[in-house]
Design an enzyme around this catalytic site. Sequence first.
Site, mmCIF file in Angstrom:
data_model
loop_
_atom_site.group_PDB
_atom_site.id
_atom_site.type_symbol
_atom_site.label_atom_id
_atom_site.label_comp_id
_atom_site.label_asym_id
_atom_site.label_seq_id
_atom_site.Cartn_x
_atom_site.Cartn_y
_atom_site.Cartn_z
ATOM 1 N N ARG A 7 6.947 -10.951 5.853
ATOM 2 C CA ARG A 7 6.551 -10.667 7.224
ATOM 3 C C ARG A 7 7.180 -11.706 8.138
ATOM 4 O O ARG A 7 7.232 -12.884 7.789
ATOM 5 C CB ARG A 7 5.027 -10.714 7.368
ATOM 6 C CG ARG A 7 4.382 -9.575 6.592
ATOM 7 C CD ARG A 7 2.888 -9.572 6.733
ATOM 8 N NE ARG A 7 2.314 -8.679 5.726
ATOM 9 C CZ ARG A 7 1.030 -8.575 5.479
ATOM 10 N NH1 ARG A 7 0.169 -9.298 6.159
ATOM 11 N NH2 ARG A 7 0.584 -7.747 4.555
ATOM 12 N N HIS A 32 -8.371 -1.256 -0.150
ATOM 13 C CA HIS A 32 -7.427 -2.355 -0.376
ATOM 14 C C HIS A 32 -8.265 -3.571 -0.759
ATOM 15 O O HIS A 32 -9.300 -3.806 -0.136
ATOM 16 C CB HIS A 32 -6.671 -2.758 0.893
ATOM 17 C CG HIS A 32 -6.059 -1.642 1.677
ATOM 18 N ND1 HIS A 32 -4.708 -1.443 1.724
ATOM 19 C CD2 HIS A 32 -6.606 -0.692 2.455
ATOM 20 C CE1 HIS A 32 -4.446 -0.411 2.523
ATOM 21 N NE2 HIS A 32 -5.587 0.062 2.978
ATOM 22 N N LYS A 79 -14.539 -3.255 6.775
ATOM 23 C CA LYS A 79 -14.084 -4.204 5.761
ATOM 24 C C LYS A 79 -15.051 -5.349 5.540
ATOM 25 O O LYS A 79 -15.987 -5.552 6.324
ATOM 26 C CB LYS A 79 -12.719 -4.761 6.130
ATOM 27 C CG LYS A 79 -12.717 -5.557 7.425
ATOM 28 C CD LYS A 79 -11.356 -6.193 7.676
ATOM 29 C CE LYS A 79 -11.351 -6.905 9.011
ATOM 30 N NZ LYS A 79 -10.200 -7.729 9.231
ATOM 31 N N HIS A 121 -5.054 -1.398 -5.032
ATOM 32 C CA HIS A 121 -5.567 -0.286 -4.244
ATOM 33 C C HIS A 121 -6.371 0.620 -5.139
ATOM 34 O O HIS A 121 -5.913 1.003 -6.201
ATOM 35 C CB HIS A 121 -4.410 0.455 -3.568
ATOM 36 C CG HIS A 121 -3.706 -0.413 -2.575
ATOM 37 N ND1 HIS A 121 -2.563 -1.096 -2.877
ATOM 38 C CD2 HIS A 121 -4.048 -0.760 -1.315
ATOM 39 C CE1 HIS A 121 -2.208 -1.810 -1.821
ATOM 40 N NE2 HIS A 121 -3.084 -1.639 -0.867
ATOM 41 N N CYS A 171 0.805 -1.234 0.000
ATOM 42 C CA CYS A 171 0.000 0.000 0.000
ATOM 43 C C CYS A 171 0.837 1.283 0.000
ATOM 44 O O CYS A 171 0.533 2.200 -0.768
ATOM 45 C CB CYS A 171 -0.979 0.027 1.164
ATOM 46 S SG CYS A 171 -1.237 -1.511 2.002
ATOM 47 N N ASP A 204 -2.653 -8.027 -5.015
ATOM 48 C CA ASP A 204 -3.037 -6.803 -4.338
ATOM 49 C C ASP A 204 -3.537 -5.747 -5.319
ATOM 50 O O ASP A 204 -3.140 -5.737 -6.483
ATOM 51 C CB ASP A 204 -1.784 -6.267 -3.617
ATOM 52 C CG ASP A 204 -2.146 -5.496 -2.362
ATOM 53 O OD1 ASP A 204 -3.340 -5.377 -2.060
ATOM 54 O OD2 ASP A 204 -1.219 -5.009 -1.696
ATOM 55 N N GLN A 260 0.890 -11.170 -2.753
ATOM 56 C CA GLN A 260 -0.525 -10.801 -2.683
ATOM 57 C C GLN A 260 -1.017 -10.440 -4.078
ATOM 58 O O GLN A 260 -0.276 -9.827 -4.849
ATOM 59 C CB GLN A 260 -0.694 -9.573 -1.791
ATOM 60 C CG GLN A 260 -0.337 -9.813 -0.338
ATOM 61 C CD GLN A 260 -0.489 -8.536 0.472
ATOM 62 O OE1 GLN A 260 0.040 -7.502 0.103
ATOM 63 N NE2 GLN A 260 -1.210 -8.629 1.564
HETATM 64 ZN ZN LIG Z 1 -3.150 -2.454 0.994
#
Ligand SMILES: [Zn+2]
Length: 648
Positions: A366, A518, A472, A388, A337, A386, A384
């Site tokens: 992580r 996200h 979320k 945004h 992000c 991912d 991910q």
């Molecule tokens: Zn994010």
Amino acid sequence: MIKIKLPDGNVREYAQGTTGMDIALSISEGLARNVLAAKVNGKVVDASLPINDDCDFQLLTWNDTDGKATFWHSSAHLLAEAIEALHPGTKFGIGPAIETGFYYDIDMGEKTLSADEFKKIEEKMLELARQKNQYQRSEVSKADAIEYFTEKGDEYKLELLEGLEDGSITFYQQGNFTDLCRGPHIPNTGFIKAVKLMSVAGAYWRGDTSRKQMTRVYAVTFPKQKELDEYLTLLEEAKRRDHRKLGKELELFAFSEKVGMGLPLWLPKGTMLRERLENFLRRAQVRAGYSPVITPHIASKELYITSGHYAKYGADSFQPIRTPDEGEEFFLKPMNCPHHCEIYKTKPRSYRDLPLRLAEFGTVYRYEQSGELHGLTRVRGFTQDDAHIFCRPDQVEDEFMKVIDLVLYVFKALGFDNYSAQISLRDPENKEKYIGKDEDWDKAEAAIIKSAAAKGLPTVVELGEAAFYGPKLDFMVRDALGRKWQLGTIQVDYQLPQRFELEYTGSDNQKHRPVMIHRAPFGSLERFVAILIENTAGNFPLWLSPEQLAVLPISEKYEDYANEIFLRLQESDLRGYIDHRDEKIGRKIRDAEVNKLPFMLIVGEKESEQGMVSVRKKGEGDLGMMPIDQFISIMQTEINKNVVRFKE
Ligand SMILES: [Zn+2]
Ligand SMILES: [Zn+2]
């Protein structure tokens, strides 16, 4: 009289001091026979506890999660009673219910408990269960409680007592066993009809490695033998489908101690599978208006100070990477992000530019404790899917609808028909602990609820489960064995746009702050592939199969013909291999079956003379001899069957 409000909204009046069991009996005797506990104003209590005030009331049976937990925790007492009967002098730590079943931490002194003894303990538990002993609650003073456990010589219970306040201490007794416990429990042991001890493991007292290691006994119980049998069958099947086992057998991924724990190595076949998944989503995302971006795996400490991740994860996360430049520090990226926020800021944005949807298959790192690592589902490095979405507050609802469409498209294409979602909202009592404007939250929460309803998504709403920076929606799927997995998520974020001072110029020519969403339909490729392996037992849909077919020449005489055939297949974008080994055809077929090859093409004398192939399909057997073109068209039909069209 007191007013009891039932889950269906009906309010009934009962005498003060009535119990859950009384209420059950007043409804039906059949129901009363199945009541395990009750819920009063959201708190689980004994069905025998007197109720003195008006309340929201619910009866709990085996079909309720809280009912099961009470059943299993009560079974832990029964396990302790059986162990104490067989091994007097055993000391007991704690015995909670877990997701499936329960455990009890015990200390048998010099003795050890081995699996050989499981049967004996199970029989003892059933014998005690048949006595239908009540779980009797009694309030005790701290002094009496200390005296009881001092006499018994159980230092663990004495230590637990230290943390309890006088006046709040309760004992529960069933049969000859008395435990320090706040409850609640089921009415009596007679409900427990089937018992299975699963395993023993070492467990440090209070999770502290400097304290004594106790023996943790895991077990599970059921109200019917049939349910235990079904559970054990399911466990066997789950073992057979374990992605760690299949991942190795099918050569999809591997781990190497030298590379590091929790860092998966994707082997050629696994990479083939993963790339198919990525390409599938990439195509859908382009059609849904996303712009792909690529960002580096590391970023300077400053980025994470701005994003707030440094303050939150800095110390627990990976250590900084230093450079010869004094004071310069980089971190492996834990999320994509912040990088995407910086992309947003590369030029001034106007309201007409929004929504801006930036997508990246971003690999993040992580730190997970080594004990937490598990196959592909808990790793230290993962990718991910991912994206945004930066949008105006008035676009949140529309964007949510679109993301839900995309997620459901992914589920449908991959055969997950049984899905649901959890909507996590603010705690309405504590609005001040969330950042962002109240009216924006109201709008976003309403937008999530409305879009989920409009898309017919089965949802549960959880108040107080939102992150402090936004509400979320999390997707859950059930796999072929009925197990629940959490997959993708869609999350509104008011915080990062603020921290990064993101802006756009509105139609009013003023500066405004965009909302950030996200979202990740798969969650991560690693986790998703793990779930896909377990859901399909390694029998992937044809379009995803790393190898779709094997060409099996009967002997080396037909090598040239096999090569010729294989070239034709490759030209039609089909993939697989030729088994060139000097092995009997029976062996080649067996190996292809073990490797879960969807199709086998057997070529020998007849086939090469007539320019044909003999086809075997997994699960269906022999399809007979056919021209290669006919086989190619069968394959293409099969592949297209699985291709669900994504419509904007
Ligand atoms: Zn994010
Ligand atoms: Zn208890």
